[in-house]
Design an enzyme around this catalytic site. Structure first.
Site, PDB file in Angstrom:
ATOM      1  N   SER A   1       0.676  -1.309   0.110  1.00  0.00           N
ATOM      2  CA  SER A   1       0.042  -0.114   0.176  1.00  0.00           C
ATOM      3  C   SER A   1       0.889   1.383  -0.085  1.00  0.00           C
ATOM      4  O   SER A   1       2.139   1.154   0.045  1.00  0.00           O
ATOM      5  CB  SER A   1      -0.795  -0.158   1.282  1.00  0.00           C
ATOM      6  OG  SER A   1      -0.148  -0.064   2.406  1.00  0.00           O
TER       7      SER A   1
ATOM      8  N   CYS B   1       9.847   0.927   2.818  1.00  0.00           N
ATOM      9  CA  CYS B   1       8.693   1.800   2.909  1.00  0.00           C
ATOM     10  C   CYS B   1       7.954   1.188   4.335  1.00  0.00           C
ATOM     11  O   CYS B   1       6.879   1.999   4.597  1.00  0.00           O
ATOM     12  CB  CYS B   1       7.855   1.983   1.702  1.00  0.00           C
ATOM     13  SG  CYS B   1       8.857   2.672   0.452  1.00  0.00           S
TER      14      CYS B   1
ATOM     15  N   TYR C   1       7.768   7.667  17.028  1.00  0.00           N
ATOM     16  CA  TYR C   1       7.985   7.909  15.417  1.00  0.00           C
ATOM     17  C   TYR C   1       9.186   8.709  15.317  1.00  0.00           C
ATOM     18  O   TYR C   1       9.870   8.613  14.419  1.00  0.00           O
ATOM     19  CB  TYR C   1       6.585   8.517  14.972  1.00  0.00           C
ATOM     20  CG  TYR C   1       6.657   8.603  13.386  1.00  0.00           C
ATOM     21  CD1 TYR C   1       6.575   7.379  12.667  1.00  0.00           C
ATOM     22  CD2 TYR C   1       6.645   9.832  12.853  1.00  0.00           C
ATOM     23  CE1 TYR C   1       6.715   7.210  11.243  1.00  0.00           C
ATOM     24  CE2 TYR C   1       6.531  10.015  11.432  1.00  0.00           C
ATOM     25  CZ  TYR C   1       6.609   8.653  10.725  1.00  0.00           C
ATOM     26  OH  TYR C   1       6.454   8.911   9.240  1.00  0.00           O
TER      27      TYR C   1
ATOM     28  N   LYS D   1      12.539   7.607  12.954  1.00  0.00           N
ATOM     29  CA  LYS D   1      12.828   8.236  11.725  1.00  0.00           C
ATOM     30  C   LYS D   1      14.344   9.089  11.810  1.00  0.00           C
ATOM     31  O   LYS D   1      15.016   9.010  11.195  1.00  0.00           O
ATOM     32  CB  LYS D   1      11.549   9.261  11.427  1.00  0.00           C
ATOM     33  CG  LYS D   1      10.623   8.322  11.162  1.00  0.00           C
ATOM     34  CD  LYS D   1      10.917   7.166  10.116  1.00  0.00           C
ATOM     35  CE  LYS D   1       9.561   6.631   9.669  1.00  0.00           C
ATOM     36  NZ  LYS D   1       9.793   5.464   8.537  1.00  0.00           N
TER      37      LYS D   1
END
Length: 253
Positions: free
Chosen positions: A15, A83, A159, A163
């Site tokens: 997706s 991804c 998060y 990252k």
């Protein structure tokens, strides 16, 4: 890096950014292994683009090795694009108490450990490739960070930390893998039109769009896919994190 006839692994390929990237790579002539935790989603994308599917957890060494094995018959592995990611919001101290430690660890496991796991296993395969250019290039690894890795908002500690870790590993990995002709580049998307944002109510989506500068819209998965192709095509792009955000800087909240 010439994509025609090469094999590529795209994680999170069922997706969003991953699916768009898999489709763009297939259109450029690559044979793509679509890897996703959701087996049905991976199979659907693979069937649509003429690739193969594999399912599993990106932080699981055996699952990623199996996906790379599935990609091997397609051709030499020249590209790996990570991804896969999750972004559950949680405050350091919220109404229910302190941030759940297991949730923090899960986000790091998927987003950071999973990215590193794919990179290390893909690089091992790429090192065995013949060089494809006078520069001696053997492969390209594209990782996905986020602008939250630079200016994370309230509720994004897990998060943003994950990252920021992806951003931090980019240059040292590129320096190490340079000796075998493998490039490492990270993309840091801004506010993207992905399944992560699809469930937001319309007022919340409108508020996000108001933050954007130019283009005055959310980024599209196809924008990300085009950048992956540009990275593949330009051998001087290495060891860098590229912001894909239309000059957006996130406010605190």
């Amino acid at each position: 890096m010439e994509m025609a006839g090469a094999a590529a692994l795209v994680t999170g390929g069922g997706s969003g950014l991953g699916a768009a990237t898999a489709a763009a790579l297939a259109a450029a002539g690559a044979k793509v292994c679509v890897f996703d935790l959701n087996a049905e989603a991976a199979q659907a994308v693979a069937a649509r683009i003429g690739g193969v599917a594999a399912a599993g957890d990106v932080a699981d060494a055996a699952a990623v090795a199996a996906a790379l094995d599935a990609a091997a018959p397609l051709g030499p592995l020249r590209l790996a694009v990570s991804c896969a990611g999750i972004a559950p919001p949680a405050r350091v101290v919220g109404r229910q108490g302190p941030h759940d430690l297991a949730l923090f660890e899960k986000v790091l496991r998927v987003n950071l450990t999973g990215t590193f796991n794919v990179m290390r296993l893909a690089a091992e395969r790429m090192q065995a490739n013949d060089a494809t250019s006078p520069d001696g290039e053997r492969g390209v690894i594209v990782n996905t960070a986020s602008i939250a890795g630079y200016e994370g908002q309230v509720g994004q500690c897990a998060y943003a930390a994950s990252k920021a870790g992806v951003i931090g590993l980019t240059l040292p990995a590129a320096r190490e893998l340079a000796k075998t002709g493998i490039r490492v580049v990270t993309i840091a998307p801004g506010l993207m039109e992905t399944p992560m944002l699809a469930g937001l109510p319309e007022p919340a989506r409108e508020a996000l769009v108001k933050l954007t500068l130019f283009p005055h819209r959310l980024g599209l998965a196809e924008d990300y896919a085009r950048l992956v192709l540009a990275i593949c095509g330009n051998p001087m792009l290495n060891g860098e994190t590229i912001r894909l955000d239309g000059a957006l800087r996130l406010p605190p909240a």
